[in-house]
Design a protein around this motif. Structure first.
Motif, PDB file in Angstrom:
ATOM      1  N   TYR A  80      -5.860   1.514  -8.367  1.00  0.00           N
ATOM      2  CA  TYR A  80      -6.484   0.468  -7.574  1.00  0.00           C
ATOM      3  C   TYR A  80      -6.758  -0.770  -8.412  1.00  0.00           C
ATOM      4  N   PHE A  83      -4.262  -3.640  -8.669  1.00  0.00           N
ATOM      5  CA  PHE A  83      -4.105  -4.641  -7.614  1.00  0.00           C
ATOM      6  C   PHE A  83      -5.109  -5.765  -7.749  1.00  0.00           C
ATOM      7  N   LEU A 117      -4.895   7.415   5.532  1.00  0.00           N
ATOM      8  CA  LEU A 117      -4.010   6.321   5.911  1.00  0.00           C
ATOM      9  C   LEU A 117      -3.716   6.357   7.396  1.00  0.00           C
ATOM     10  N   LEU A 120      -6.532   4.740   9.114  1.00  0.00           N
ATOM     11  CA  LEU A 120      -6.647   3.304   8.853  1.00  0.00           C
ATOM     12  C   LEU A 120      -5.519   2.513   9.483  1.00  0.00           C
ATOM     13  N   LEU A 121      -4.326   3.101   9.506  1.00  0.00           N
ATOM     14  CA  LEU A 121      -3.197   2.310   9.979  1.00  0.00           C
ATOM     15  C   LEU A 121      -2.846   2.594  11.433  1.00  0.00           C
ATOM     16  N   VAL A 217       1.618  -2.352   8.289  1.00  0.00           N
ATOM     17  CA  VAL A 217       1.801  -2.294   6.841  1.00  0.00           C
ATOM     18  C   VAL A 217       2.953  -1.386   6.456  1.00  0.00           C
TER      19      VAL A 217
ATOM     20  N   VAL B   5       3.477   1.415  -8.955  1.00  0.00           N
ATOM     21  CA  VAL B   5       2.238   1.168  -8.233  1.00  0.00           C
ATOM     22  C   VAL B   5       2.513   0.381  -6.959  1.00  0.00           C
ATOM     23  N   ALA B   7       4.353   1.109  -4.775  1.00  0.00           N
ATOM     24  CA  ALA B   7       4.423   2.046  -3.666  1.00  0.00           C
ATOM     25  C   ALA B   7       3.044   2.275  -3.056  1.00  0.00           C
ATOM     26  N   TRP B   8       2.007   1.961  -3.809  1.00  0.00           N
ATOM     27  CA  TRP B   8       0.660   2.193  -3.310  1.00  0.00           C
ATOM     28  C   TRP B   8       0.083   0.981  -2.610  1.00  0.00           C
ATOM     29  N   LEU B   9       0.859  -0.071  -2.538  1.00  0.00           N
ATOM     30  CA  LEU B   9       0.334  -1.274  -1.894  1.00  0.00           C
ATOM     31  C   LEU B   9      -0.059  -1.039  -0.441  1.00  0.00           C
ATOM     32  N   PRO B  10       0.709  -0.305   0.318  1.00  0.00           N
ATOM     33  CA  PRO B  10       0.263  -0.042   1.693  1.00  0.00           C
ATOM     34  C   PRO B  10      -1.124   0.601   1.727  1.00  0.00           C
ATOM     35  N   PHE B  11      -1.362   1.481   0.780  1.00  0.00           N
ATOM     36  CA  PHE B  11      -2.658   2.163   0.738  1.00  0.00           C
ATOM     37  C   PHE B  11      -3.766   1.159   0.443  1.00  0.00           C
ATOM     38  N   ALA B  12      -3.518   0.294  -0.540  1.00  0.00           N
ATOM     39  CA  ALA B  12      -4.539  -0.678  -0.899  1.00  0.00           C
ATOM     40  C   ALA B  12      -4.834  -1.606   0.266  1.00  0.00           C
ATOM     41  N   ARG B  13      -3.787  -1.974   0.962  1.00  0.00           N
ATOM     42  CA  ARG B  13      -4.005  -2.869   2.109  1.00  0.00           C
ATOM     43  C   ARG B  13      -4.767  -2.148   3.204  1.00  0.00           C
ATOM     44  N   ALA B  14      -4.413  -0.888   3.437  1.00  0.00           N
ATOM     45  CA  ALA B  14      -5.132  -0.134   4.479  1.00  0.00           C
ATOM     46  C   ALA B  14      -6.599   0.000   4.108  1.00  0.00           C
ATOM     47  N   ALA B  15      -6.854   0.242   2.848  1.00  0.00           N
ATOM     48  CA  ALA B  15      -8.240   0.432   2.434  1.00  0.00           C
ATOM     49  C   ALA B  15      -9.048  -0.832   2.600  1.00  0.00           C
TER      50      ALA B  15
END
Lengths: 218, 622
Positions: A80, A83, A117, A120-121, A217, B5, B7-15
């Motif tokens: 995390y 990002f 997910l 959330l999605l 997404v 990482v 690949a984890w962008l969708p997760f970060a956006r969802a969160a």
């Protein structure tokens, strides 16, 4: 059925942990050798609102970053943090981790990940709001207190880092919490319950709109 | 951000949904995912080895060849795959980079091959992972050194520029004695005199028997004082002249005077001059004797003559820190043990350990395991500490020695590698030259064959027969030759091979010496002469830049009579001549002129000149 499956999963992990709890050095070796395999594709398809292809894509990305099949909190924080390079995302990642780790076993498996997910999605607005409430409710007692909210708020502001415009002041999170509580706490008893929260959010246009933001997404 | 990482962008956006309820301002509109690219498998066919990966894997790095639309240029419709005509072994690593985000360098691959592949696929080498980065950089540096060495060799050995000033020439002669015989002679003479001088210094001190009127022995130096003085004078003369010449020739005098070798030179000759200047004053004669010690520094002048000595000196310089550490630790140990021994031996009577500095001598002798025995501890405590001292001495000295040895070995091997490269360079150049000659010969043959075929075609057309062409050269070669032919036609010159050209030069210079009476001939051969002297390194004649440079650009086209009395050197061209009798023949040498005319050594020079006078048409070259 969900809980039962979750129990079996956690039982599996727990059993592995119990076996290796004798020796501390071997402990680490054993735990790292534990490879967690997710449920079959059909079951996950049934439990989440993702299609087969989407699950495949998700799993490939997940497995790439976590070859052992589970994410522990440190890895989660690392991922995390990548990002949000300017600030410190570790506190918020900690809260997120707890929100994803629904069975509270210290690690997020692919099932947890995909469940979260899915809500959330692909979930309804109601489900999303409940998820958000769970995130804010740190001790999971059903009430959001001002302290909990302050922690969350500070964690969010931490992610911004130092270089912001206008300059972040000490009391900014606190003020933000005040605003939030004024809006949410209808009966002014100092805590926000889930019903108050959902009611208030559903009446707020901005929040409603933003709930649909990330739907495409995947 | 690592590709994994991503690949984890969708997760970060969802969160991010978690921020929505507390947001104070409305959210921005998310970007539209315009092309919903299907995540399909891409087949990459690299020289037959098939690699497959997801499209999204490749598109993680959009500024490389595979990640951008550039790969469409390599798409092969028939097989529906992307075909690359490159090395599959190295491609494996490149594809792994897309998969894992880390670029590795395989140790067994050649560094230039690897670099080329990286450059082709648009990947910058700086992203090589930490695990392989050092190795990569080391290999790259070695390669660069090798290339630089080659360049230096090229620059220093190949071309003997005509326009060296005397000063530059002198400096070059000093630095590389192999460039001319004079320099070589000078090199050996100085070496000889250094040896003589050092030996004289040594023999001077040997006892040489007694003089008739004295009882004690005198050294040779005193007995034959005059002889030794003359010898010394001669040596110092030579050294002084050498030093002054080097000083004059040096491109940067300040730098030269600060260099180690020049300091050694000065120190070697100074004592003599100081001795000359000083009178036989008793007070300073003591200092004068000390000065004579400095004469031994002449032996260091040998380091110009010996590469091994230079390597040793360089090693010592590079190991300065280890040597310093050795010295420091020894000093520490000496002081400690000397103190201990002094106090241990203080009690015993008639002890030699009179003071701590006196005990230094004992400690040094013991730690270096020399053990002269002139100072020996007598008390038991003293003996105990003495033994500890000798044991620790061995350790302290043995520790830094391997470091120095390995440094020496590394530098020595480096210089050996340089020598090997230099030796191999000659064979490599010879190979390149041979290849070039083969190419030129092939071209000559092509031309002959071409003209032969032309004539045969004409003949067969007249005869009404079809022409049978022999097995032709491969299309690439024939096209290449045609290109060269076009160039010849463009510049109105022809290619010749090296021997012919040099032979032509020789003949021209012969004619030149024979005294060309013709004015038209005089300038051009002279121009040739200067160009030839450039080619002939043996000739040490540095002819001044001729004004004939202008003449060099003119060519001479002349009518070529069909004359079969040409020298055999132009035999090849002879065959082509009869076919083109009526065409004006262009002189074959690259740098103009009179070659075909003067190659016939048997012809009379006068007739040649007369002939050339009549038929010369000067045309400016392009």
């Amino acid at each position: 059925m969900e809980s039962k499956r979750v129990e079996t999963v956690s039982a599996r992990v727990d059993a592995a942990a119990a076996v290796s709890s004798t020796d501390s050095v071997e402990d680490e070796l054993e735990l790292s050798a534990v490879r967690h395999r997710p449920e079959g594709l059909e079951q996950l398809e049934a439990q989440t609102r993702f299609s087969r292809k989407e699950l495949q894509i998700l799993y490939r990305g997940f497995k790439n970053e976590c070859p052992s099949g589970v994410v522990n909190e440190d890895t989660f924080k690392d991922i995390y943090a990548q990002f949000f390079p300017q600030g410190d995302a570790s506190t918020y990642a900690h809260f997120l981790f707890n929100a994803f780790d629904t069975d509270h076993n210290g690690s997020v498996s692919f099932e947890d990940f995909v469940m979260g997910l899915s809500i959330l999605l692909r979930g309804t607005v109601q489900e999303k709001l409940i998820w958000a409430f769970n995130l804010y409710d740190i001790n999971k007692d059903g009430y959001i207190t001002k302290e909990e909210m302050l922690d969350i708020m500070k964690a969010i502001y931490d992610m911004m880092g130092k270089c912001t415009y206008p300059v972040l002041k000490e009391e900014t999170p606190r003020q933000h919490v005040e605003v939030f509580f004024q809006k949410m706490d209808k009966n002014k008893d100092g805590v926000v319950t889930i019903d108050e929260f959902i009611d208030c959010c559903q009446n707020d246009e901005n929040i409603m709109r933003s709930m649909h933001l990330f739907e495409n997404v995947l | 951000m690592a590709a994994g990482v991503a690949a984890w962008l969708p997760f970060a956006r969802a969160a991010a949904i978690g921020w929505m309820p507390v947001a104070s301002t409305p959210m921005p509109i998310p970007p539209q995912d315009k092309r919903k690219a299907q995540d399909g498998l891409i087949i990459l066919n690299v020289s037959g080895t098939k690699f497959q990966t997801w499209r999204t894997t490749l598109e993680r790095y959009p500024d490389t060849l595979l990640g951008s639309t550039e790969r469409d240029f390599f798409f092969h419709e028939e097989t529906n795959e992307y075909f690359f005509d490159r090395d599959p072994d190295i491609f494996r690593h490149i594809l792994n980079f897309y998969r894992t985000g880390k670029l590795h360098y395989p140790r067994q691959e050649c560094i230039s091959a690897y670099d080329e592949e990286l450059a082709f696929f648009g990947i910058i080498p700086e992203i090589i992972g930490d695990c392989c980065y050092e190795e990569y950089k080391d290999r790259r540096r070695e390669n660069a050194e090798r290339l630089q060495d080659d360049e230096e060799m090229d620059m220093s050995n190949d071309v003997t520029p005509v326009n060296l000033t005397f000063r530059e020439y002198l400096w070059r002669a000093f630095e590389n004695p192999h460039t001319s015989t004079l320099a070589l002679v000078f090199y050996y003479v100085t070496g000889f005199f250094i040896a003589i001088s050092v030996m004289a210094n040594v023999v001077e001190t040997v006892p040489c028997g007694t003089l008739p009127n004295r009882s004690k022995e005198v050294s040779c130096g005193d007995r034959y004082a005059l002889a030794f003085f003359c010898l010394d004078t001669a040596c110092v003369m030579i050294f002084t002249v050498e030093y002054l010449l080097r000083l004059i020739a040096a491109p940067s005098r300040c730098k030269f005077m600060k260099s180690v070798m020049s300091v050694i030179d000065v120190v070697a000759i100074m004592p003599y001059y100081i001795g000359l200047v000083m009178t036989d004053n008793d007070q300073v004669s003591g200092a004068f004797v000390t000065l004579r010690v400095f004469r031994v520094f002449r032996i260091f002048k040998f380091s110009r003559h010996s590469a091994g000595l230079r390597i040793l000196g360089y090693t010592l310089k590079s190991c300065a820190s280890e040597l310093g550490f050795l010295l420091f630790s020894l000093t520490m140990a000496i002081i400690i043990f000397a103190t201990v021994m002094f106090y241990a031996e203080k009690g015993s009577s008639a002890t030699k350990f009179t003071s701590i500095p006196a005990a230094f001598w004992y400690t040094i002798v013991t730690m270096t395991t020399l053990g002269y025995g002139d100072m020996v501890p007598k008390t038991i405590v003293g003996k105990v500490f003495g033994s500890i001292c000798s044991l620790s001495g061995v350790l302290v000295i043995a520790l830094p020695v391997p470091v120095i040895v390995s440094n020496f070995s590394r530098i020595y091997h480096q210089s050996q590698r340089a020598e090997k490269r230099r030796a191999q360079r000659k064979t490599r150049l010879a190979r390149i030259r041979a290849a070039k000659i083969r190419g030129t010969n092939a071209y000559m043959r092509y031309k002959q064959n071409g003209l032969l075929i032309d004539s045969l075609e004409e003949a067969s057309k007249e005869a009404g027969q079809a022409l049978v062409v022999k097995a032709a050269t491969p299309p690439f070669e024939s096209q290449h030759h045609h290109l060269l032919h076009c160039l010849e036609k463009t510049t109105n010159h022809e290619f010749v091979d090296e021997q012919t050209f040099q032979a032509n030069c020789m003949e021209v210079s012969v004619v030149n010496k024979a005294g060309s009476r013709s004015s038209s001939l005089s300038s051009s051969p002279h121009g040739l002469g200067s160009c030839c002297s450039r080619r002939h390194k043996k000739k040490s004649s540095f002819s001044p830049p001729s004004t004939n440079n202008q003449e060099l650009s003119t060519i001479q086209i002349r009518e070529r009579p069909v004359s079969n009395s040409r020298a055999s050197l132009n035999a090849k061209l002879d065959e082509t001549v009869p076919l083109k009798c009526d065409e004006s023949y262009i002189t074959p040498s690259m740098v103009s002129l009179s070659a075909p005319v003067v190659t016939s050594a048997d012809e009379d020079a006068s007739t040649t000149t007369a002939y050339s006078q009549s038929n010369i048409v000067r045309v400016s070259a392009l």
